[in-house]
Design an enzyme around this catalytic site. Structure first.
Site, PDB file in Angstrom:
ATOM      1  CE1 TYR A  89      -8.113   1.018  53.934  1.00 18.26           C
ATOM      2  CE2 TYR A  89      -6.655   2.713  53.122  1.00 18.26           C
ATOM      3  CZ  TYR A  89      -6.853   1.556  53.820  1.00 18.26           C
ATOM      4  OH  TYR A  89      -5.785   0.923  54.419  1.00 18.26           O
TER       5      TYR A  89
ATOM      6  CE  LYS B 254      -5.376 -14.253  48.237  1.00 16.47           C
ATOM      7  NZ  LYS B 254      -4.178 -15.100  48.362  1.00 16.47           N
TER       8      LYS B 254
ATOM      9  CG  ASP C 172      -0.930 -14.609  49.281  1.00 19.94           C
ATOM     10  OD1 ASP C 172      -0.808 -14.168  48.122  1.00 19.94           O
ATOM     11  OD2 ASP C 172      -1.575 -15.640  49.554  1.00 19.94           O
TER      12      ASP C 172
ATOM     13  CG  ASP D 294      -2.411   1.849  54.239  1.00 17.79           C
ATOM     14  OD1 ASP D 294      -1.298   2.229  54.642  1.00 17.79           O
ATOM     15  OD2 ASP D 294      -3.467   2.100  54.839  1.00 17.79           O
TER      16      ASP D 294
ATOM     17  CG  ASP E 136       2.753   1.634  56.294  1.00 17.52           C
ATOM     18  OD1 ASP E 136       3.209   2.543  55.570  1.00 17.52           O
ATOM     19  OD2 ASP E 136       1.815   1.819  57.084  1.00 17.52           O
TER      20      ASP E 136
END
Length: 369
Positions: free
Chosen positions: A141, A191, A223, A247, A251
């Site tokens: 971001y 990851k 994952d 993020d 959610d």
């Protein structure tokens, strides 16, 4: 206690839900004799319309001079035609960067009375209590270089994921400290089998863990974490992760509570803390009086706990939310799959405020005995 709170109602349903959060905070102040001073300023799409900027200088100055900021929501498809740095979301990113908050706290829990509102089976989500700690000022971001380029009739785009040891250390310490006050378990998500930034993340978090021997640390690839959050969420206590992963995962976990409208968040670590419900501006239901204000009200409770250290007052608000839900009151987003009384935004705010008064009276009566 004296607090200067800047309120940024923002766009869509933001003004409706922040109005109820402020209403509840005023009730808390009246009960306990606190002095909460509220100053409202424009941010987001409404600020673009009025001032030509998603974050006017006057708004930013007010936020920097506050004890805490309470935000409703920003964003509207009406501004999608603008350049990315002119849209409402750009103002939010600038606000976060200026205030300096690098750790976003997102609690996720299962309200027993709302188990039917979740698409997950009740035996999976019963008793779930997770705190997401998301790094907020780094990663894709904010990483540079970034951009859109066009050459010889072909377009391409690029973003940069970048983290420093210092950025990882400081958010890790926030997460470990939180875990010591909970169930002393922390799961770090990365990851590391693919990304060099995640390899640095894992090494740094493992090293910081040595400062907190009472906390059990484990690592999960993002994952795998996404799967386990849905299939066995009770395994988690504190989840620490970088910006993009946090993020998405937080959610995803909203299904545990039944609706994004239930979820609060707080951004801490900087000069001024920022609190906001997780849900977006929801322009399709704005002005209809049906938005769920509980995420905003719960964010106000986080403000009292994290910024002001008012644990009892924060707990009163959270207990009031549970009591009103247990009594069967529902806004539209949490009505499906449950039985109860369908009410609107203002009615829910009124009920929470009334419950706060009753709970405070009960506490005072108990201490008097």
């Amino acid at each position: 206690m004296q607090l200067k709170i800047v309120v940024l109602p923002g766009d869509g349903v933001g003004p409706e839900v922040t109005e109820q959060a402020v209403f509840v905070l005023r009730e808390v102040a009246n009960i306990h004799g606190h002095n909460f001073q509220f100053a409202e300023h424009d941010a987001g799409g409404v600020a673009i319309e009025r001032w030509g900027s998603p974050l006017p200088p006057a708004t930013l100055d007010a936020c920097v001079g506050a004890d805490a900021v309470l935000l409703g929501a920003v964003g509207s498809p009406d501004f999608d035609h603008l350049a990315p740095d002119k849209r409402p979301e750009a103002g939010l990113l600038l606000l976060r960067r200026t205030l300096g908050g690098f750790a976003n706290l997102r609690p996720i829990s299962c309200f027993p009375s709302l188990a039917g509102a979740s698409p997950l089976r009740s035996e999976i989500i019963e008793g779930v209590d997770i705190l997401f700690v998301r790094e907020l000022l780094g990663g894709l971001y904010f990483g540079e270089p970034r951009g859109l380029v066009s050459q010889n009739g072909s377009s391409s785009a690029f973003n940069t994921m970048r983290y420093t040891v210092n950025e990882i250390e400081r958010v890790a310490r926030i997460a470990f400290a939180a875990a010591t006050k909970r169930r002393c378990k922390l799961t770090s998500v990365d990851k590391a089998n693919v990304l060099e930034t995640s390899q640095l993340w894992r090494l740094t978090v493992s090293r910081v863990a040595m400062e907190y021997p009472e906390v059990e640390l484990d690592h999960l690839y993002v994952d795998a974490a996404a799967m386990h959050i849905i299939t066995e969420p009770k395994r988690f206590d504190v989840i620490l992760t970088e910006n993009l992963f946090g993020d998405i995962l937080s959610d995803e976990a909203s299904v545990i509570s039944g609706s994004l409208g239930m979820l609060a968040s707080g951004t801490v670590g900087g000069a001024v803390d920022l609190y906001e419900p997780v849900h977006g501006s929801a322009p399709d239901i704005a002005g209809k009086g049906i938005a769920n204000p509980l995420g905003a009200i719960a964010s106000a409770a986080m403000l009292l706990r994290q910024t002001a250290g008012l644990e009892d007052e924060a707990a009163d608000i959270e207990t009031a939310i549970s009591a009103v839900l247990d009594a069967g009151y529902r806004t539209r987003d949490i009505a499906q799959g449950t039985s109860g009384h369908l009410i609107g935004t203002v009615e829910m705010g009124n009920l929470i405020a009334e419950a706060v008064v009753e709970i405070a009276d009960m506490r005072h009566a108990y201490h008097a005995v």
